[in-house]
Design an enzyme around this catalytic site. Structure first.
Site, PDB file in Angstrom:
ATOM      1  N   GLN A 102       0.824  -1.209   0.000  1.00 27.91           N
ATOM      2  CA  GLN A 102       0.000   0.000   0.000  1.00 27.91           C
ATOM      3  C   GLN A 102       0.855   1.254   0.000  1.00 27.91           C
ATOM      4  O   GLN A 102       0.528   2.252  -0.645  1.00 27.91           O
ATOM      5  CB  GLN A 102      -0.931   0.011   1.224  1.00 27.91           C
ATOM      6  CG  GLN A 102      -2.064  -0.983   1.143  1.00 27.91           C
ATOM      7  CD  GLN A 102      -2.932  -0.788  -0.086  1.00 27.91           C
ATOM      8  OE1 GLN A 102      -3.500   0.267  -0.293  1.00 27.91           O
ATOM      9  NE2 GLN A 102      -3.038  -1.811  -0.916  1.00 27.91           N
TER      10      GLN A 102
ATOM     11  N   HIS B 159     -55.651  14.867  -5.912  1.00 29.36           N
ATOM     12  CA  HIS B 159     -55.175  13.495  -5.791  1.00 29.36           C
ATOM     13  C   HIS B 159     -56.330  12.593  -5.354  1.00 29.36           C
ATOM     14  O   HIS B 159     -56.538  11.504  -5.898  1.00 29.36           O
ATOM     15  CB  HIS B 159     -54.047  13.406  -4.753  1.00 29.36           C
ATOM     16  CG  HIS B 159     -52.733  13.901  -5.245  1.00 29.36           C
ATOM     17  ND1 HIS B 159     -52.508  15.210  -5.571  1.00 29.36           N
ATOM     18  CD2 HIS B 159     -51.552  13.250  -5.469  1.00 29.36           C
ATOM     19  CE1 HIS B 159     -51.260  15.359  -5.961  1.00 29.36           C
ATOM     20  NE2 HIS B 159     -50.657  14.179  -5.915  1.00 29.36           N
TER      21      HIS B 159
ATOM     22  N   ASP C 183      -6.748  -6.358  -6.444  1.00 26.13           N
ATOM     23  CA  ASP C 183      -6.306  -5.274  -7.322  1.00 26.13           C
ATOM     24  C   ASP C 183      -6.228  -5.714  -8.777  1.00 26.13           C
ATOM     25  O   ASP C 183      -6.438  -4.907  -9.684  1.00 26.13           O
ATOM     26  CB  ASP C 183      -4.916  -4.786  -6.893  1.00 26.13           C
ATOM     27  CG  ASP C 183      -4.965  -3.872  -5.683  1.00 26.13           C
ATOM     28  OD1 ASP C 183      -6.056  -3.397  -5.345  1.00 26.13           O
ATOM     29  OD2 ASP C 183      -3.898  -3.637  -5.085  1.00 26.13           O
TER      30      ASP C 183
ATOM     31  N   GLU D 129     -10.505   1.325   3.175  1.00 29.50           N
ATOM     32  CA  GLU D 129     -10.702   0.949   1.770  1.00 29.50           C
ATOM     33  C   GLU D 129     -10.504  -0.563   1.620  1.00 29.50           C
ATOM     34  O   GLU D 129     -11.332  -1.262   1.045  1.00 29.50           O
ATOM     35  CB  GLU D 129      -9.703   1.702   0.900  1.00 29.50           C
ATOM     36  CG  GLU D 129      -9.707   1.296  -0.560  1.00 29.50           C
ATOM     37  CD  GLU D 129      -8.545   1.893  -1.336  1.00 29.50           C
ATOM     38  OE1 GLU D 129      -8.636   1.940  -2.583  1.00 29.50           O
ATOM     39  OE2 GLU D 129      -7.533   2.298  -0.713  1.00 29.50           O
ATOM     40  N   HIS D 130      -9.370  -1.054   2.112  1.00 31.52           N
ATOM     41  CA  HIS D 130      -9.067  -2.486   2.097  1.00 31.52           C
ATOM     42  C   HIS D 130      -8.956  -2.979   3.539  1.00 31.52           C
ATOM     43  O   HIS D 130      -8.252  -2.368   4.343  1.00 31.52           O
ATOM     44  CB  HIS D 130      -7.733  -2.775   1.406  1.00 31.52           C
ATOM     45  CG  HIS D 130      -7.606  -2.218   0.026  1.00 31.52           C
ATOM     46  ND1 HIS D 130      -6.939  -1.038  -0.248  1.00 31.52           N
ATOM     47  CD2 HIS D 130      -8.069  -2.690  -1.163  1.00 31.52           C
ATOM     48  CE1 HIS D 130      -6.992  -0.803  -1.545  1.00 31.52           C
ATOM     49  NE2 HIS D 130      -7.673  -1.780  -2.123  1.00 31.52           N
TER      50      HIS D 130
ATOM     51  N   HIS E  48       1.996   3.143  -3.296  1.00 31.42           N
ATOM     52  CA  HIS E  48       1.079   3.911  -4.138  1.00 31.42           C
ATOM     53  C   HIS E  48       1.490   5.367  -4.225  1.00 31.42           C
ATOM     54  O   HIS E  48       1.661   5.918  -5.310  1.00 31.42           O
ATOM     55  CB  HIS E  48      -0.355   3.814  -3.595  1.00 31.42           C
ATOM     56  CG  HIS E  48      -1.067   2.580  -4.019  1.00 31.42           C
ATOM     57  ND1 HIS E  48      -1.519   2.380  -5.294  1.00 31.42           N
ATOM     58  CD2 HIS E  48      -1.406   1.466  -3.325  1.00 31.42           C
ATOM     59  CE1 HIS E  48      -2.104   1.203  -5.382  1.00 31.42           C
ATOM     60  NE2 HIS E  48      -2.059   0.626  -4.205  1.00 31.42           N
TER      61      HIS E  48
END
Length: 426
Positions: A256, A416, A357, A323-324, A259
């Site tokens: 990670q 209505h 991924d 996220e993960h 990135h």
């Protein structure tokens, strides 16, 4: 790196952890200026900003079919097979998400209720690029849209300095089934998809990851198009006990970190021994990884916490909403069943984030920055809309007539009420 017992984490340290490596730069004004110019000047502005930001002069904004086909056949055949394997797995997984196209059910005599599913017509997929190639993102954004039945999927990806698009990106977009590919990146890509120009087809929704400029642009065009969700730096949180493999856990942390300098990696464990081993292993692996220049910068965002119980680990994870999420514990089903907030969940020592991924089939376009509390990762449902259906006979309407009349008149909406009454006038 932050290494300590969970109960000893200060309020300031916790605030820093949950800020995901710090606040992103405020670029709203810059983005707004670019979007306005694209809206007013179309292709002319797209070429101007492509030259300014990508240092590339482009004549034709859309990549020709010939260029796409040439790229496909020039990419190594073995690599094409790997792309096709990944594409197959991604397609199969997302096909399993497809809802029934239409269903009807009788709820009362004479009343049938149901639902009809319709795909969106035009989707824009943003695929980062330029000098690098991210074929997996082309697969992850285009394939679910096509599985959902989207008629037109337009891919935007930054050009290289010579104005061409990386051949591997073109090959992966072709395999995924993209209908149009534009050599556009950054804010100009988002603006082009949102507003449409002479060269770029306007879309109904934009999906895909990007940097702070891309994310900010997506947020600013939401009055024109829908988007998938906001996205920030990549992140992983690992819940582990003594059954976890320290080397494997550390490798996922470092994965990670490579990135970008704002990437976040967290280990929360009930094992002090594991925490110490992972801490040492992360520092060791960070030195030897090819992208160690980036990893060294993001080491400041590594957090290793020791908790008293697995329940404390679960509580912390759900508050962070990663996220993960990786689960490396003896009783992984217990943890999995209790987790509520996570973009994508990886269970067991042999379920690295890298599997999702690239090749297992699940989607890697996921909510970050805590948005997993309210958003789902990219899936087929992002590309379809639901229409409710009611099919009512006179008998059926009579069954609910008094209820309709009573509520509508209480709200003061007498027309209505009359619309029902008139159907029973003699």
């Amino acid at each position: 790196m932050l290494y300590k017992h969970l109960k000893d984490v200060t309020d300031d340290e916790k605030k820093k952890i949950f800020s995901r490596g710090g606040e992103l730069a405020n670029v709203e004004d810059k983005v707004s200026v670019i979007l306005d110019e694209i809206h007013n000047h179309g292709d002319e502005a797209l070429k101007k900003y492509t030259k300014q930001f990508d240092n590339a002069e482009i004549e034709n904004i859309e990549v020709s079919r010939q260029e796409i086909d040439e790229a496909f056949y020039n990419v190594d055949e073995a690599f094409i097979k790997h792309l096709e394997t990944a594409a197959y797995n991604i397609r199969k997984y997302h096909e399993s998400q497809l809802p029934a196209q239409k269903w009807m059910s009788e709820t009362l005599p004479g009343i049938e209720l149901g639902q009809k599913v319709t795909p969106l017509k035009n989707i824009g997929a943003y695929v980062p690029g330029g000098s690098a190639s991210y074929p997996s993102t082309a697969l992850m954004t285009v394939i679910p849209a096509k599985v959902a039945g989207v008629e037109n999927v337009s891919v935007c990806t930054p050009p290289r300095y010579d104005g061409t698009v990386h051949p591997i990106t073109l090959a992966s977009a072709r395999i995924a089934g993209a209908d149009h590919i534009y050599r556009l990146g950054g804010v100009q890509a988002i603006g082009a998809l949102a507003y449409g120009t002479s060269s770029v087809k306007k879309v109904d929704k934009i999906v895909g990851p990007g940097n702070v400029f891309v994310t900010t642009a997506k947020m600013q065009v939401r009055n024109r198009v829908e988007i998938d969700f906001p996205a920030g730096p990549s992140e992983v949180l690992i819940i582990a006990d003594e059954s976890a493999d320290a080397k494997m856990a550390a490798s996922d942390i470092v994965a990670q970190l490579e990135h970008d300098p704002n990437a976040v990696s967290i280990l929360i464990t009930t094992s002090k021994s594991l925490a110490e081993k992972v801490n040492q292993e992360v520092l060791y692996q960070a030195k030897s990884t090819p992208r160690n220049d980036i990893v060294k910068k993001s080491l400041k965002n590594v957090v290793i916490l020791i908790a008293d119980t697995v329940d404390s680990c679960i509580e912390f994870s759900d508050e962070f909403a990663p996220e993960h999420l990786e689960i490396m514990v003896y009783d992984d089903e217990y943890v999995l069943n209790r987790i509520e907030n996570a973009g994508s969940i990886f269970v067991g020592n042999y379920s690295p984030v890298a599997a999702g991924d690239y090749a297992s089939g699940t989607n890697h376009v996921l909510p970050t920055s805590g948005y997993a509390k309210i958003y789902s990762g990219l899936n087929v449902n992002h590309f379809i809309k639901y229409s409710s259906i009611q099919k009512i006979s006179k008998e059926g309407l009579e069954n609910i007539k008094d209820t309709i009349i009573s509520i509508s008149e209480e709200e003061g909406l007498y027309a209505h009420s009359d619309s029902v009454k008139t159907r029973f006038d003699e």
